[in-house]
Design a protein around this motif. Sequence first.
Motif, PDB file in Angstrom:
ATOM      1  N   ALA A 183       5.567 -13.933  11.148  1.00 58.94           N
ATOM      2  CA  ALA A 183       6.706 -14.704  11.659  1.00 58.94           C
ATOM      3  C   ALA A 183       6.924 -15.896  10.736  1.00 58.94           C
ATOM      4  N   VAL A 184       8.174 -16.092  10.311  1.00 53.78           N
ATOM      5  CA  VAL A 184       8.492 -17.184   9.382  1.00 53.78           C
ATOM      6  C   VAL A 184       9.785 -17.868   9.803  1.00 53.78           C
ATOM      7  N   PHE A 185      10.096 -18.979   9.137  1.00 53.20           N
ATOM      8  CA  PHE A 185      11.384 -19.631   9.328  1.00 53.20           C
ATOM      9  C   PHE A 185      12.479 -18.808   8.650  1.00 53.20           C
ATOM     10  N   ASP A 186      13.682 -18.825   9.217  1.00 45.37           N
ATOM     11  CA  ASP A 186      14.755 -18.006   8.664  1.00 45.37           C
ATOM     12  C   ASP A 186      15.670 -18.771   7.724  1.00 45.37           C
ATOM     13  N   HIS A 187      15.311 -20.012   7.383  1.00 44.03           N
ATOM     14  CA  HIS A 187      16.076 -20.779   6.397  1.00 44.03           C
ATOM     15  C   HIS A 187      15.157 -21.119   5.225  1.00 44.03           C
ATOM     16  N   ALA A 188      15.762 -21.313   4.063  1.00 39.70           N
ATOM     17  CA  ALA A 188      14.981 -21.788   2.918  1.00 39.70           C
ATOM     18  C   ALA A 188      14.499 -23.194   3.215  1.00 39.70           C
ATOM     19  N   CYS A 189      13.199 -23.337   3.385  1.00 44.08           N
ATOM     20  CA  CYS A 189      12.640 -24.654   3.719  1.00 44.08           C
ATOM     21  C   CYS A 189      11.197 -24.699   3.259  1.00 44.08           C
ATOM     22  N   TYR A 210       9.694 -11.241  12.218  1.00 45.25           N
ATOM     23  CA  TYR A 210      10.334 -12.214  13.118  1.00 45.25           C
ATOM     24  C   TYR A 210      10.716 -13.442  12.307  1.00 45.25           C
ATOM     25  N   SER A 211      11.919 -13.916  12.507  1.00 46.21           N
ATOM     26  CA  SER A 211      12.389 -15.141  11.846  1.00 46.21           C
ATOM     27  C   SER A 211      12.953 -16.091  12.889  1.00 46.21           C
ATOM     28  N   SER A 212      12.746 -17.385  12.674  1.00 42.65           N
ATOM     29  CA  SER A 212      13.224 -18.383  13.632  1.00 42.65           C
ATOM     30  C   SER A 212      13.660 -19.636  12.892  1.00 42.65           C
ATOM     31  N   GLN A 213      14.537 -20.398  13.526  1.00 45.41           N
ATOM     32  CA  GLN A 213      14.982 -21.672  12.957  1.00 45.41           C
ATOM     33  C   GLN A 213      14.044 -22.818  13.304  1.00 45.41           C
ATOM     34  N   SER A 214      13.071 -22.585  14.192  1.00 42.52           N
ATOM     35  CA  SER A 214      12.251 -23.693  14.682  1.00 42.52           C
ATOM     36  C   SER A 214      10.791 -23.318  14.768  1.00 42.52           C
TER      37      SER A 214
END
Length: 285
Positions: A183-189, A210-214
């Motif tokens: 599971a990772v963040f879904d934005h380049a950060c 799984y990708s999430s913004q938070s």
Amino acid sequence: MVNLDSDLLRTFVAVAEAGSVTDGAARIHRSQSATSLQIKRLESILGQPVFKRHGRGVVLSDAGRLLLPVAHEVTTRLDVALQDISQTAVTGKLRIGVPDDHGRAKLAQIIAAFTRHHPQVELEVTCALSTGFPDAIDKGSLDLAVYEVESPEPHEELLFEDPTCWVSSAHREFSVDETLPVAVFDHACWWRDAAIASLEHRAKPYRIVYSSQSVAGVIAAVEAGIAVGLLGRSSLHAGLSIVGETLGFGRTSTSKLVMAAAGSQETGPLDAMKTAIRSAFLTKN
């Protein structure tokens, strides 16, 4: 009878926040020698050192870590008292950005501390993924922001360091030989980049399921047992297990939470908000 002078406490806070006597002296517009003399005087009163040398700078000693939140509180209260008595209220508008993962826990504390003493300041708060905050600072659309980096720049003030680790649900085991669900963040950060770099360095098969913004979203996936995730140690709780070594991961980066402001000119609202943010992140969760 020996007392702690507030002037000594201000000098101590400046050096602690700057990480060096030279930079601390610049913050309070004193010479390096005068600043060093004040630190020595403070240590003489306390009977023990407040700093330890670290490379070209200094870090807090055990006594310094105990003193810092007290020094912040004392100097802040004195400043507020002076404002109240002299009736020089801070006014204006302030646009701040606070990261969603840290902000939800700290935002109420920051706003309460700030507005209690500065009710005439209009606040515009952005609580979101902090990827775009540095650019917003550069463009002037935010006055002040808190965000995460791997290595702070000179204009970024370090607030908090959070070591990272790979975690899974305490109720799910993954094999080192299987294609690892992640599971990772879904934005380049910063967090996504750190996770991908760690996975590539591990050199074993993985797939992003799984990708999430938070952070809350990544934690939810890990708790559900569908994936492992890279999280800060401050986010861990009884339902999560650290699995980095078990699954063959190497050492992971430390997230550094920093604060930066637009421009170099200090204003009443900006300076007051910086103090509120520092106090919030110095307070233990």
